[in-house]
Scaffold this active site. Structure first.
Site, PDB file in Angstrom:
ATOM      1  N   CYS A   5      40.484  39.371  43.695  1.00 27.06           N
ATOM      2  CA  CYS A   5      40.465  39.126  42.251  1.00 27.06           C
ATOM      3  C   CYS A   5      39.066  39.330  41.684  1.00 27.06           C
ATOM      4  O   CYS A   5      38.923  39.853  40.587  1.00 27.06           O
ATOM      5  CB  CYS A   5      41.044  37.747  41.921  1.00 27.06           C
ATOM      6  SG  CYS A   5      42.864  37.808  41.825  1.00 27.06           S
ATOM      7  N   ARG A  63      42.082  36.813  49.040  1.00 27.72           N
ATOM      8  CA  ARG A  63      42.636  36.979  47.691  1.00 27.72           C
ATOM      9  C   ARG A  63      41.555  36.743  46.624  1.00 27.72           C
ATOM     10  O   ARG A  63      41.488  37.459  45.634  1.00 27.72           O
ATOM     11  CB  ARG A  63      43.811  36.004  47.529  1.00 27.72           C
ATOM     12  CG  ARG A  63      44.595  36.106  46.240  1.00 27.72           C
ATOM     13  CD  ARG A  63      45.391  37.376  46.084  1.00 27.72           C
ATOM     14  NE  ARG A  63      44.802  38.222  45.068  1.00 27.72           N
ATOM     15  CZ  ARG A  63      45.459  39.121  44.352  1.00 27.72           C
ATOM     16  NH1 ARG A  63      46.737  39.338  44.556  1.00 27.72           N
ATOM     17  NH2 ARG A  63      44.842  39.846  43.449  1.00 27.72           N
ATOM     18  N   CYS A  79      43.198  34.766  33.265  1.00 30.01           N
ATOM     19  CA  CYS A  79      44.459  35.325  33.750  1.00 30.01           C
ATOM     20  C   CYS A  79      45.427  34.245  34.233  1.00 30.01           C
ATOM     21  O   CYS A  79      46.597  34.277  33.891  1.00 30.01           O
ATOM     22  CB  CYS A  79      44.191  36.336  34.866  1.00 30.01           C
ATOM     23  SG  CYS A  79      43.535  37.897  34.221  1.00 30.01           S
ATOM     24  N   HIS A  80      44.928  33.296  35.028  1.00 31.02           N
ATOM     25  CA  HIS A  80      45.847  32.378  35.719  1.00 31.02           C
ATOM     26  C   HIS A  80      46.106  31.058  34.992  1.00 31.02           C
ATOM     27  O   HIS A  80      46.844  30.224  35.482  1.00 31.02           O
ATOM     28  CB  HIS A  80      45.366  32.129  37.144  1.00 31.02           C
ATOM     29  CG  HIS A  80      45.363  33.377  37.977  1.00 31.02           C
ATOM     30  ND1 HIS A  80      46.514  34.047  38.303  1.00 31.02           N
ATOM     31  CD2 HIS A  80      44.339  34.096  38.520  1.00 31.02           C
ATOM     32  CE1 HIS A  80      46.215  35.110  39.031  1.00 31.02           C
ATOM     33  NE2 HIS A  80      44.901  35.173  39.164  1.00 31.02           N
ATOM     34  N   CYS A 137      36.169  25.920  65.727  1.00 30.31           N
ATOM     35  CA  CYS A 137      36.824  25.657  67.014  1.00 30.31           C
ATOM     36  C   CYS A 137      36.859  26.922  67.865  1.00 30.31           C
ATOM     37  O   CYS A 137      36.616  26.868  69.074  1.00 30.31           O
ATOM     38  CB  CYS A 137      38.257  25.172  66.805  1.00 30.31           C
ATOM     39  SG  CYS A 137      38.346  23.514  66.173  1.00 30.31           S
ATOM     40  N   CYS A 152      38.674  33.395  35.953  1.00 26.97           N
ATOM     41  CA  CYS A 152      39.943  33.237  36.677  1.00 26.97           C
ATOM     42  C   CYS A 152      40.984  32.634  35.725  1.00 26.97           C
ATOM     43  O   CYS A 152      42.151  33.026  35.725  1.00 26.97           O
ATOM     44  CB  CYS A 152      39.793  32.299  37.870  1.00 26.97           C
ATOM     45  SG  CYS A 152      38.405  32.628  38.955  1.00 26.97           S
TER      46      CYS A 152
HETATM   47  C1  HEC Z   1      42.398  40.308  35.126  1.00 26.35           C
HETATM   48  C2  HEC Z   1      43.280  39.243  35.549  1.00 26.35           C
HETATM   49  C3  HEC Z   1      42.868  38.421  36.761  1.00 26.35           C
HETATM   50  C4  HEC Z   1      41.746  37.649  36.904  1.00 26.35           C
HETATM   51  C5  HEC Z   1      40.600  37.500  35.932  1.00 26.35           C
HETATM   52  C6  HEC Z   1      41.899  36.963  38.173  1.00 26.35           C
HETATM   53  N1  HEC Z   1      43.059  37.314  38.767  1.00 26.35           N
HETATM   54 FE1  HEC Z   1      43.899  36.441  40.396  1.00 26.35          FE
HETATM   55  N2  HEC Z   1      45.475  37.710  40.276  1.00 26.35           N
HETATM   56  C7  HEC Z   1      45.660  38.671  39.313  1.00 26.35           C
HETATM   57  C8  HEC Z   1      46.870  39.415  39.591  1.00 26.35           C
HETATM   58  C9  HEC Z   1      47.422  40.561  38.757  1.00 26.35           C
HETATM   59  C10 HEC Z   1      47.428  38.856  40.745  1.00 26.35           C
HETATM   60  C11 HEC Z   1      48.742  39.263  41.450  1.00 26.35           C
HETATM   61  C12 HEC Z   1      49.905  38.667  40.680  1.00 26.35           C
HETATM   62  C13 HEC Z   1      49.835  37.176  40.697  1.00 26.35           C
HETATM   63  O1  HEC Z   1      50.249  36.555  41.685  1.00 26.35           O
HETATM   64  O2  HEC Z   1      49.275  36.594  39.732  1.00 26.35           O
HETATM   65  C14 HEC Z   1      46.534  37.764  41.131  1.00 26.35           C
HETATM   66  C15 HEC Z   1      46.776  36.923  42.198  1.00 26.35           C
HETATM   67  C16 HEC Z   1      45.986  35.844  42.536  1.00 26.35           C
HETATM   68  C17 HEC Z   1      46.300  34.892  43.563  1.00 26.35           C
HETATM   69  C18 HEC Z   1      47.537  34.900  44.459  1.00 26.35           C
HETATM   70  C19 HEC Z   1      48.680  34.196  43.780  1.00 26.35           C
HETATM   71  C20 HEC Z   1      49.899  34.134  44.629  1.00 26.35           C
HETATM   72  O3  HEC Z   1      50.892  33.508  44.193  1.00 26.35           O
HETATM   73  O4  HEC Z   1      49.907  34.640  45.739  1.00 26.35           O
HETATM   74  C21 HEC Z   1      45.277  33.999  43.603  1.00 26.35           C
HETATM   75  C22 HEC Z   1      45.152  32.820  44.540  1.00 26.35           C
HETATM   76  C23 HEC Z   1      44.324  34.385  42.591  1.00 26.35           C
HETATM   77  N3  HEC Z   1      44.790  35.503  41.957  1.00 26.35           N
HETATM   78  C24 HEC Z   1      43.142  33.735  42.336  1.00 26.35           C
HETATM   79  C25 HEC Z   1      42.205  34.166  41.398  1.00 26.35           C
HETATM   80  C26 HEC Z   1      40.901  33.581  41.243  1.00 26.35           C
HETATM   81  C27 HEC Z   1      40.378  32.418  42.034  1.00 26.35           C
HETATM   82  C28 HEC Z   1      40.274  34.261  40.243  1.00 26.35           C
HETATM   83  C29 HEC Z   1      38.864  34.112  39.765  1.00 26.35           C
HETATM   84  C30 HEC Z   1      37.826  34.388  40.771  1.00 26.35           C
HETATM   85  C31 HEC Z   1      41.215  35.247  39.753  1.00 26.35           C
HETATM   86  N4  HEC Z   1      42.346  35.183  40.502  1.00 26.35           N
HETATM   87  C32 HEC Z   1      40.981  36.092  38.685  1.00 26.35           C
HETATM   88  C33 HEC Z   1      44.857  38.894  38.222  1.00 26.35           C
HETATM   89  C34 HEC Z   1      43.675  38.228  37.950  1.00 26.35           C
END
Ligand code: HEC
Length: 271
Positions: free
Chosen positions: A232, A228, A188-189, A122, A185
Site C-alpha cells: 500500500c 501488505r 482509502c480504508h 525463535c 491510509c
Molecule cells: C489509494 C488507496 C489506498 C491507500 C492510500 C492505502 N491502501 Fe491499503 N489497499 C488498497 C487497495 C485497493 C487494497 C485491496 C482491496 C482492499 O482489500 O481494500 C488495499 C488493501 C489493504 C489491506 C488488505 C485488506 C484485506 O482485507 O486483505 C491492508 C491491510 C491495507 N490495505 C492497509 C493499508 C495501510 C496500512 C495503508 C497506509 C500505509 C494503506 N493500506 C493505504 C488501497 C489503498
C-alpha cells in the site's frame, strides 16, 4: 495524605483515559462505518471487501469451497513450526495463545512485539539464521499459528503509558498523508471504504488484521501484514519501509486494536 489521594486519583484517571482511547477510537470507526456501510454487520468485517460487494463475495465463497490456494502452504507452515523447533520456544509453545497475545507492548524493551517478530526471534535461536519478514516460511508459519486461534477474538491491550505512546504513534502514521498522491491510509480504508479505486473496492480498516497472513492472487503466494503495508505504501508512491521496523510495528499495534472483538479467521484469501 491528601497528596497521596490526589496522586492515586490522577493515576486512576490516567489509566482509564489510556484504556478508553482504544475503545473510543474503535467506537468512532464503527459508527462511521454504520453510516457509510449500513448493511455490514460488525462480525462480517473479517471478510474485507467481500463483506461489501456481493459479486466478489460469490467468487470468494467458491474459492473457499474448493481447495483454497493457501491450504497447502498453511499445512506446510505447521510442519515447519515443528521442524524448526519453534514449539520449543516458550512464547510459541501454545500457538493459539501466541496469536492472541500478539501484538503486545513489551515493558522491558519499550517496543511493540509482533507475532512475526517473535517467530523470527525463535527461528534465529533454533536455526541460527535470519528469516525473511514478508513471505515464504514466515508467512506460512504465522498463518498456521493463527489458524490454531480461529474463532477467538482479537484483543489487543494498551495498558501503560509506553503502550499508549506506541499506539498513538501507530495511529498517527495511519492517519498522516504522505507520498506523491498526498494520501493517508485512512483516506482509502476509512473515508472512502466501499468505494471503487480503479478495479478495486476499498476495504474498511475494521477487520483488516483478522485473516493475515494471506494468499493473494496478485502475489501468487502468501504474505504477511507488513508485506501488505509495503504494497500500500508503494501504491501511495510513498517512501518504502522495511517489514518489522518500529513504525510498522506501532502501526500494527493500532491497526490490530481496531479489530478488537472480531474473530480470527482461516479464510486467508484476497485477489
Ligand atoms: C489509494 C488507496 C489506498 C491507500 C492510500 C492505502 N491502501 Fe491499503 N489497499 C488498497 C487497495 C485497493 C487494497 C485491496 C482491496 C482492499 O482489500 O481494500 C488495499 C488493501 C489493504 C489491506 C488488505 C485488506 C484485506 O482485507 O486483505 C491492508 C491491510 C491495507 N490495505 C492497509 C493499508 C495501510 C496500512 C495503508 C497506509 C500505509 C494503506 N493500506 C493505504 C488501497 C489503498
Amino acid at each position: 495524605m491528601k497528596k497521596l489521594i490526589t496522586t492515586v486519583a490522577s493515576l486512576g484517571l490516567l489509566v482509564s483515559t489510556v484504556l478508553a482511547n482504544v475503545a473510543s477510537d474503535q467506537k468512532a470507526l464503527i459508527n462511521h462505518f454504520k453510516t457509510i456501510l449500513p448493511s455490514v454487520e460488525f462480525a462480517d468485517y473479517t471478510n474485507g471487501v467481500y463483506a461489501i460487494d456481493q459479486n466478489s463475495r460469490k467468487q470468494f465463497e467458491e474459492i473457499l469451497d474448493g481447495i483454497p490456494p493457501y491450504e497447502e502452504a498453511v499445512e506446510k507452515g505447521g510442519k515447519e513450526y515443528l521442524k524448526f523447533g519453534l514449539s520449543k520456544c516458550s512464547p510459541l509453545k501454545d500457538p493459539a495463545a501466541a496469536r492472541i497475545k500478539h501484538p503486545y507492548f513489551d515493558e522491558a524493551t519499550q517496543q511493540v512485539v509482533t507475532l512475526e517478530g517473535t517467530i523470527k526471534k525463535c527461528y534465529q535461536q533454533q536455526i541460527g539464521k535470519k528469516l525473511d519478514s514478508k513471505k515464504g516460511k514466515i508467512a506460512r508459519i504465522s498463518a498456521w499459528i493463527s489458524d490454531q486461534a480461529v474463532g477467538q477474538k482479537i484483543n489487543v491491550k494498551v495498558e501503560s503509558a509506553g503502550a499508549q505512546e506506541a499506539y498513538e504513534k501507530g495511529k498517527t502514521f495511519f492517519y498522516t498523508k504522505r507520498g506523491q498522491f498526498n494520501m493517508s491510509c485512512a483516506d482509502c480504508h476509512v473515508y472512502n471504504a466501499g468505494k471503487k479505486a480503479r478495479a478495486d473496492i476499498l476495504s474498511p480498516v475494521l477487520g483488516h488484521t483478522t485473516h493475515l497472513p494471506m494468499y493473494r492472487t496478485k502475489w501468487a503466494s502468501m504474505g504477511t501484514l507488513h508485506r501488505r503495508y509495503d504494497g500500500c505504501l508503494k501504491n501511495m508512491r510513498a517512501k518504502p519501509l522495511k517489514a518489522q521496523t518500529e513504525t510498522f510495528r506501532n502501526m500494527e499495534f493500532f491497526h490490530q486494536a481496531m479489530s478488537n472483538g472480531l474473530e480470527i479467521t482461516a479464510d486467508r484469501y484476497r485477489k
